[in-house]
Scaffold this motif. Sequence first.
Motif, mmCIF file in Angstrom:
data_model
loop_
_atom_site.group_PDB
_atom_site.id
_atom_site.type_symbol
_atom_site.label_atom_id
_atom_site.label_comp_id
_atom_site.label_asym_id
_atom_site.label_seq_id
_atom_site.Cartn_x
_atom_site.Cartn_y
_atom_site.Cartn_z
ATOM 1 N N TYR A 1 -5.352 -25.287 -10.954
ATOM 2 C CA TYR A 1 -6.568 -25.440 -10.148
ATOM 3 C C TYR A 1 -7.662 -26.067 -10.998
ATOM 4 O O TYR A 1 -7.911 -25.643 -12.137
ATOM 5 C CB TYR A 1 -7.022 -24.057 -9.673
ATOM 6 N N LEU A 2 -8.299 -27.089 -10.459
ATOM 7 C CA LEU A 2 -9.450 -27.735 -11.096
ATOM 8 C C LEU A 2 -10.670 -27.499 -10.222
ATOM 9 O O LEU A 2 -10.684 -27.869 -9.042
ATOM 10 C CB LEU A 2 -9.201 -29.239 -11.238
ATOM 11 N N LEU A 3 -11.690 -26.874 -10.795
ATOM 12 C CA LEU A 3 -12.952 -26.675 -10.070
ATOM 13 C C LEU A 3 -14.018 -27.560 -10.682
ATOM 14 O O LEU A 3 -14.357 -27.422 -11.862
ATOM 15 C CB LEU A 3 -13.394 -25.215 -10.132
ATOM 16 N N GLN A 4 -14.545 -28.464 -9.885
ATOM 17 C CA GLN A 4 -15.628 -29.335 -10.310
ATOM 18 C C GLN A 4 -16.958 -28.730 -9.847
ATOM 19 O O GLN A 4 -17.174 -28.525 -8.651
ATOM 20 C CB GLN A 4 -15.463 -30.726 -9.701
ATOM 21 N N VAL B 1 -9.047 -25.188 -14.762
ATOM 22 C CA VAL B 1 -10.080 -25.872 -15.542
ATOM 23 C C VAL B 1 -11.354 -25.897 -14.702
ATOM 24 O O VAL B 1 -11.314 -26.272 -13.522
ATOM 25 C CB VAL B 1 -9.668 -27.309 -15.912
ATOM 26 N N VAL B 2 -12.462 -25.512 -15.305
ATOM 27 C CA VAL B 2 -13.768 -25.579 -14.637
ATOM 28 C C VAL B 2 -14.600 -26.642 -15.343
ATOM 29 O O VAL B 2 -14.996 -26.463 -16.500
ATOM 30 C CB VAL B 2 -14.493 -24.221 -14.672
ATOM 31 N N ALA B 3 -14.818 -27.754 -14.656
ATOM 32 C CA ALA B 3 -15.631 -28.849 -15.202
ATOM 33 C C ALA B 3 -17.093 -28.529 -14.908
ATOM 34 O O ALA B 3 -17.629 -28.883 -13.853
ATOM 35 C CB ALA B 3 -15.223 -30.185 -14.590
ATOM 36 N N LEU C 1 -5.497 -32.682 -16.504
ATOM 37 C CA LEU C 1 -4.635 -32.716 -15.321
ATOM 38 C C LEU C 1 -3.147 -32.653 -15.641
ATOM 39 O O LEU C 1 -2.386 -31.991 -14.910
ATOM 40 C CB LEU C 1 -4.937 -33.958 -14.482
ATOM 41 N N PRO C 2 -2.661 -33.318 -16.692
ATOM 42 C CA PRO C 2 -1.217 -33.190 -16.967
ATOM 43 C C PRO C 2 -0.776 -31.736 -17.120
ATOM 44 O O PRO C 2 0.282 -31.342 -16.597
ATOM 45 C CB PRO C 2 -1.045 -33.986 -18.271
ATOM 46 N N ALA C 3 -1.570 -30.914 -17.804
ATOM 47 C CA ALA C 3 -1.222 -29.500 -17.955
ATOM 48 C C ALA C 3 -1.323 -28.769 -16.621
ATOM 49 O O ALA C 3 -0.515 -27.868 -16.332
ATOM 50 C CB ALA C 3 -2.125 -28.839 -18.990
ATOM 51 N N LEU C 4 -2.296 -29.128 -15.783
ATOM 52 C CA LEU C 4 -2.432 -28.484 -14.481
ATOM 53 C C LEU C 4 -1.287 -28.871 -13.549
ATOM 54 O O LEU C 4 -0.865 -28.062 -12.708
ATOM 55 C CB LEU C 4 -3.779 -28.844 -13.851
ATOM 56 N N ILE C 5 -0.787 -30.076 -13.678
ATOM 57 C CA ILE C 5 0.380 -30.476 -12.884
ATOM 58 C C ILE C 5 1.578 -29.625 -13.275
ATOM 59 O O ILE C 5 2.339 -29.154 -12.418
ATOM 60 C CB ILE C 5 0.656 -31.978 -13.066
#
Length: 300
Positions: free
Chosen positions: A134-137, A86-88, A125-129
């Motif tokens: 990877y979460l990119l802010q 996810v790219v925020a 986040l639940p799906a990323l867990i």
Amino acid sequence: MSGSSLSGQVVVVTGAARGVGALLARKLAARGARLALVGLEPDELKNVTASLGPDAACWTADVTDREALARVAAEVVERFGRIDAVVANAGVATGGPFLDSDPDAFDRVIQVNLLGSIATARAFLPALITSHGYLLQIASLAAITPAPLMAAYCASKSGVEAFAHSLRAEVGHLGVTVGVGYLSWTDTDMVRGADQDEALREMRAKLPWPANRTYPLEPAVERIAAGIIRRSPHVYGQWWLRGMQPVRGLLPSLTGGAMGRREMRRAQPALARSAGVRRGLVGSGGAADEAARSSVHHTP
């Protein structure tokens, strides 16, 4: 995610209708990713999505709407089966003296850039867990150093940087990697809109090199795409931003000290010429945000 390919990986990008988000979606699709695009501009989103081929879909949603984002996250998982990154990226800006800013526009910058990023993390986040993703802010040079005439933007980007660093420590043991992306002044609608403000444009031109120039979009987004493949904890859209990190503790005393006072005195003639002008959100993205909220407020 490894190597140079994202083949089959599902990546969500917010703020994907234009600028960084739109080009990043295209670069990730070229590396084999399946894209889920989120934004406020349905026509622009559809155009970007159509350019990515059959393995892309889009959702119109305001990132400050927690319920809407939760629905989007569920629908993305239903559509693609998983979410790997996810790219925020969604963001807006306003510029000018704090006391001359439109209070609603100032608050909206905080809401979209900070609270919208938090809502994005909460939804996905639940799906990323589940996927160990990877979460990119996306943050900014504005997170590294404060600057006059940019109070809302600096506060929001400092906030999301701190949020992402805190989150990294919380979710690392769950297999989720959290990164922060930094961009200097990059050639987007937002930056071009900010440059329409005479005082902000003149003050920016007096910044020390290399912070005083506007950088082309494509190389910056290429670096962000490479950072997503590597699951990097820090991604720098311009090479020199990495070198700002060791000295960032010294920067507030410079921008808020004699140098800042000197530049604000120099800016007074330009500020006087624009006195009384409403300082709302800048650029086409800012206009789209205001239009979308206006349509919601006036829907019978």
